[in-house]
Motif scaffolding. Sequence first.
Motif, PDB file in Angstrom:
ATOM      1  N   LYS A   1      -4.994  -4.916   3.404  1.00  0.00           N
ATOM      2  CA  LYS A   1      -5.404  -4.112   2.764  1.00  0.00           C
ATOM      3  C   LYS A   1      -6.786  -4.407   2.292  1.00  0.00           C
ATOM      4  CE  LYS A   1      -0.701  -4.339   2.309  1.00  0.00           C
ATOM      5  NZ  LYS A   1       0.244  -5.622   2.451  1.00  0.00           N
TER       6      LYS A   1
ATOM      7  N   ALA B   1       0.932  -1.171   0.350  1.00  0.00           N
ATOM      8  CA  ALA B   1       0.044  -0.164  -0.041  1.00  0.00           C
ATOM      9  C   ALA B   1       0.794   1.274  -0.090  1.00  0.00           C
ATOM     10  CB  ALA B   1      -0.920   0.162   1.173  1.00  0.00           C
TER      11      ALA B   1
ATOM     12  N   VAL C   1      -3.333   0.339  -3.578  1.00  0.00           N
ATOM     13  CA  VAL C   1      -2.669  -0.867  -3.498  1.00  0.00           C
ATOM     14  C   VAL C   1      -2.274  -1.491  -4.504  1.00  0.00           C
ATOM     15  CG1 VAL C   1      -2.847  -3.037  -2.450  1.00  0.00           C
ATOM     16  CG2 VAL C   1      -3.949  -1.107  -1.336  1.00  0.00           C
TER      17      VAL C   1
END
Length: 397
Positions: A134, A111, A116
């Motif tokens: 994430k 990230a 991401v």
Amino acid sequence: MNGYLVSGKEADCVGCEACVQVCNHHAISMTENAYGFIYPQIDQKKCVQCGLCHDVCPMEHEIVKHPTHQLSFGGYTKDKNVRQNSTSGGAFTAICKAFCDENYVIYGAAAKGIQVTHKRISDIHDIEIFYSSKYAQSMIGNSYADAKNDLRNGKKVLFSGTPCQVAGLYRYLKNTDQKNLLTVEVLCTGIPSALFVKKYNEWCTSKYGSTIKIFNYRYTGKNKWDDQSTYTELENGKVIVTDRWFSKFYSIFLQRLMSRPACNVCRFVSNERVADITLSDLWGVDREYPDLYDSGAGCSWVICNSEKGRHVFETAKKEMIGHEVDFESMRKYQRPGMIQKTVHPQYEKFMEDLLVMDYQQLCKKWYKKPTLQLLYQKKVWNNRNRVRFWKLKNKFK
């Protein structure tokens, strides 16, 4: 089976990007729709109708899964530093160290701000870029093609991602020797709308005069692993830590109001898994195996689905504290990844609001406040207090 390139239905695409990478004519690109979900678009002027995109699409073919698990293990790494910086128990690092002894590469999600992307590292000391959960779609980029080249060049490849990303990789590598490949999947709760996160970023900019530098969906900090706070750090240094039960993001996300359409009918929700190894938090550890709760610093559930996965983990678990756990006992705490999800009846209505409302308006309408009973369970008679009671009871036996 139909995929998005055949049906045009958004629920038929997981956004794995395998079709983009396999197209030798660069006729396919990924494009965001109004909600922030990515989908392939074909440039008909460049397309030669070769069919490769259909061949690699995991949604157009039967998904190959391991019928039974080889090992179900609960525990945490002996390395306190790794455990502190990991989302759960640090099992991923232990697995990487066991597999990546020489001539290796590791692929995983990293990230940066609210974005991401999948990254490739060739030095395990750089593994920290993959730490933390994430709750966002990871852009695969050229990772499948790069992994294929690495395998052809004799490297050991560890590829981690969501089950659908791993399935996309397998379709892409269909005719490639995979003896040096190890796949690790995370039990997935679904992909939330990137538009909602963008609106949160806009709200931060408006309120604090700065954009998001770090957005940690599962922040531990000084809290316990199962507190699941969210952590936002802005470019100007402002830090916002929100308790899981008062997080607007978590409330809306876990109501299944803003998931990717394919996630609402996920084909990967099953006891049978795609990857060699499946990783998750060991939710329910305080009830089923309180001896593994330890100090509440995090605990991993490791499911070895293939003989290759089990063989690697036999080495990895030497770096961990834990033991085998009953698969069915722990499965019931993993509804998002192993038991089919239920779509919120007002999903479509929320999505309509998402297009026209700002962050504050969305939260005011759709945020669900925790009940007093829930707060009591989480703040008073919580996991760690249950474990303390269990230890006290055992002490006087």
